[in-house]
Design an enzyme around this catalytic site. Structure first.
Site, PDB file in Angstrom:
ATOM      1  N   SER A  37      55.011  23.518  19.691  1.00 56.39           N
ATOM      2  CA  SER A  37      53.997  24.274  18.946  1.00 56.39           C
ATOM      3  C   SER A  37      53.650  25.565  19.673  1.00 56.39           C
ATOM      4  CB  SER A  37      52.733  23.426  18.775  1.00 56.39           C
ATOM      5  OG  SER A  37      53.052  22.183  18.188  1.00 56.39           O
ATOM      6  N   ASN A  38      53.358  25.462  20.984  1.00 58.14           N
ATOM      7  CA  ASN A  38      53.005  26.649  21.748  1.00 58.14           C
ATOM      8  C   ASN A  38      54.182  27.605  21.908  1.00 58.14           C
ATOM      9  OD1 ASN A  38      50.136  26.741  22.936  1.00 58.14           O
ATOM     10  ND2 ASN A  38      50.687  24.578  22.982  1.00 58.14           N
ATOM     11  N   LYS A  41      53.885  11.728  22.410  1.00 56.93           N
ATOM     12  CA  LYS A  41      52.962  12.758  22.847  1.00 56.93           C
ATOM     13  C   LYS A  41      51.845  12.760  21.818  1.00 56.93           C
ATOM     14  CE  LYS A  41      55.062  16.519  22.841  1.00 56.93           C
ATOM     15  NZ  LYS A  41      54.894  17.849  22.178  1.00 56.93           N
ATOM     16  N   SER A  97      48.582  14.391  20.401  1.00 56.94           N
ATOM     17  CA  SER A  97      47.646  15.522  20.355  1.00 56.94           C
ATOM     18  C   SER A  97      46.514  15.280  19.378  1.00 56.94           C
ATOM     19  CB  SER A  97      48.390  16.805  19.962  1.00 56.94           C
ATOM     20  OG  SER A  97      49.311  17.161  20.962  1.00 56.94           O
ATOM     21  N   GLY A 155      48.082  15.160  24.865  1.00 55.41           N
ATOM     22  CA  GLY A 155      48.575  16.419  24.319  1.00 55.41           C
ATOM     23  C   GLY A 155      47.754  17.625  24.738  1.00 55.41           C
TER      24      GLY A 155
END
Lengths: 294, 294, 294, 294
Positions: free
Chosen positions: D46-47, D165, D167, D189
């Site tokens: 995502s980042n 993971k 989040s 996350g």
């Protein structure tokens, strides 16, 4: 036949004078509503800040309403409590006083437990305990509970459940189709959905804007009934925009200020609701001017 | 210094016999809680079905609690109403009776108007009207209103606001950091978040599972306080799984049935809450067995 | 004047044979749509499973559509990507191929950052980079992003933004009023909202049910246009109920099965979408029978 | 035994120079990460604005990562696409290039159809098609889809599904308990949940703040592992507050600016993400100063 709900109902507000109920101002408002074409008065509802009133305050308000209503006006009283027994006991009191029907909002504190089964059981028990007709009030914006079409399907044929007031934002057809073939009236819960809802089969609406501007709200209903679609759409656009600026932006406090613009006693809501700021009042005034109401 | 909230509080339930409050069963429960290590009793809260009780029922229950509590046990009473004035007036009554603090849930009917400003004004007015300390109760699962960290930041230093009970699902640090440097206690609202919340700075919890199994809930607190992280995690896992099967799946009705398994009077909730089905009871029994509670 | 969007558009699906795009079946469907009164074809949209297609698959499908469309049919292609530059670059490709307009769905992965400002900047940049008109696609059910009326107000007068497809569930007036006075067409995103939306000012709809039963969807449009309100409401009720049982219950897989009932190639969706179970197909068949479609 | 995921992973960002990927800046960042105690690099997440990259851009970035990583650093690549076949085909490519594991985010466009059954089928098919271990990525804030504990229970024992993971914002115990007894690692996350998650059983975290301040994020992990609870809580509070001001307030754009403060190449995100305003940068600088990072 069950009670017929038709036309425009005003969900009237409760005037406060320094946090105390002002029956004087309330009486004055009723005197004016009596002379309007409103087909009904909905008292002790959300706009009436019913949840912030004591039982004795509620009964005093109701007395005034019953004494002052127009002969052509039906009186619907909000009686929903969190417990079924309180709903029944309060409904019986107001029925004895002479209301035409009671509007019962879904309980809301135990949201996750308000399953279809729980709601069906609750409304059935309430309807059977009463002689006065019951209106189901679906108000997810206040309660966080949405009545499902399945619940309406199960309840629409009950001889003492006369209809539904739908303040959800969606398409009303799911409820209208669930009740198809039953003697069951569905009312829109805001002027913003009144016109499209009537096209789909609603018989009228409970319309907070009618507290301030009863004639215009009734005119929208009349234009639709007269088959004047272009005229209805035009007025819908005007009232939709106005309503977004009043109730849609500021809730009860906005409705109360609009009432002052319309010549009624509005005043501040009871706390914890905050009074409007001057700039909020200005924006309502501007919207009312743009709509040609003042 | 303000009131210190520490350890495990049981948010006790209200036993009903055929829809009537049974003070006899309630007394019997209190007699047992008195002998437990519970550091406090929270009466008239969500699990107490407070919203379904009349005021006179509430006061009778409170009398029993005050008469029967253990000397080591703090009494917190739920007093939040929709209107600020009703919250204040009821809080004053229970304060005169001798409760140690009041827990004030956010109003919930006018959700959209419960802005930061409205909540700050409301809690400030309530705290200033009372001599007994106020606990903010954040319960979005019931109210649909979430207290923001900004509200806590504004209120945490108020001399008569002693803390917060947080039943939201998130990370508690936003509240703990907002109150940093203030004499302000934050309690977890469920056993499921108790352990991680304490690691972050919570001083205890209001834990519905403690209604049924007070000793285990207190043991989780004690293990953490003793620095036994491995033991705490193990017990957390057991109680987390159990809690999901009880309150997490069935709300108050589940808590009440678990109480019966734990040797207390549970019974059915008041309507519109439905009684558990036999298969639901079975699933709770199975979970209690798996957790070694029965 | 900008592109006029009027009447019923079918948001056509992509047939798969064992997970591979079947251009043969797709061609056969197009051959049939060509002979219907559908005023447009929307290709590469949600129902086309566009997000599950590679670019070369998309271009092959589009070639077929452009070659086989009826002369009376407008071609709208879905071209929204997560990045603005990919949206522009793909839109330019399809524009060169000859589509009449592009429908650009809001980006959705970075939901919280899709502020009014971000959406206004994005749509403006896209519209200015293209020669073909842009349609804004508001699809919160898929994207979790809702285009606000403020965004529409800012964009409706742009010379290369021709309209909006609204698949949200609410009252369409907020968008129609935001665009008032602009040459800007609003289309309903489902047959369930088509009739009330047209009453409020929508010029037509993109209607997944039209993939399976194009004639009936077009008839609803025609009845409304002819002023036959009673007939329109009756057909609305039929199609509303059917649509709830098809797309409303099963999404693309349901639409594809309904297409088979309507004589088109449907087949299974691409994974991760699951194929329908036999009992789901049965419920669609039953609904189609009840609606008189088969 | 499956892959062990332990410690802190940086979900690295993609630097853009005037909207073009800057491999030069990216290489420079990697050169610095190599010398940190980070136990892993998560690329194409995502980042990393993966959804805004073309496949060839992704492969170029991955080449750099594999060439420049530290010997002690595991490489996890994000490979989730909307279609199962694209996820598999892209995962195979990156597996051949030498990544240690792939992180597969849930599909998100057809949210309502991402049932437990659909997700279980999808992850099972992906895991069986690959030789490299699969990590489930639960990111409801981006996807609007929440992986249920039931899905984790069904997948945790799969020999090629190594972990998760998480989040989401909630308590991680529901996942940890669902996977109990399986060789299955759960990673937090965000740094905001890292400490409480580790107490409950998480083995580390994928932490966007580590992109900017890798040493501090690793130190939080180390303090917890060393049993220094007081020290861990203190650092948690610092990083929690900082993270709220960076990623929590501004998403990727905030992370990128924080990276510049930490000595890395950040830059603006790709459109439609907007660049930060000067006052937003200031607020991040102030938060970084308050946290002692600059």
């Amino acid at each position: 036949m069950k009670a017929t709900l038709s036309g425009i109902f005003a969900p009237i507000t409760t005037p406060f004078d320094n946090e105390e109920v002002s029956l004087k101002q309330f009486r004055s408002n009723m005197q004016k509503y009596k002379k309007t074409p409103l087909s009904g008065i909905f008292v002790l509802g959300s706009n009436g800040e019913s949840k912030s009133l004591t039982e004795s305050e509620k009964l005093s308000l109701l007395e005034v309403v019953l004494a002052k209503r127009g002969n052509h006006q039906m009186i619907m009283a909000g009686t929903g409590h969190e417990s079924t027994r309180q709903t029944i006991s309060f409904s019986k009191k107001v029925a004895r006083m002479g209301v035409d029907c009671v509007s019962v909002v879904t309980p809301s504190y135990f949201k996750k437990q308000m399953t279809d089964d729980a709601l069906i059981a609750m409304y059935t028990e309430v309807a059977e305990a009463l002689t006065v007709p019951v209106i189901i009030y679906n108000a997810p914006g206040f309660t966080g509970v949405t009545v499902s079409p399945k619940v309406i399907k199960a309840l629409a044929s009950h001889p003492n459940i006369a209809g539904m007031k739908d303040s959800s934002t969606g398409n009303m057809s799911s409820y209208l189709l669930a009740a198809q073939g039953c003697d069951f009236n569905v009312l829109a819960g805001t002027v913003s959905t009144l016109l499209p809802s009537m096209l789909l089969g609603a018989t009228g609406g409970v319309v907070s804007l009618a507290n301030a501007f009863p004639a215009s709200s009734c005119e929208l209903f009349d234009r639709y009934m007269a088959g004047d679609m272009a005229g209805a759409r035009k007025l819908h656009n005007t009232l939709y925009a106005l309503n977004q600026s009043v109730s849609g932006s500021f809730g009860v406090a906005g409705v109360k200020y609009a009432m002052e613009l319309g010549g009624f006693h509005g005043g501040d809501p009871r706390k914890p609701l905050l009074p409007l700021k001057e700039k909020d009042k200005e924006s309502i005034r501007a919207a009312a001017k743009a709509a040609g109401m003042i």
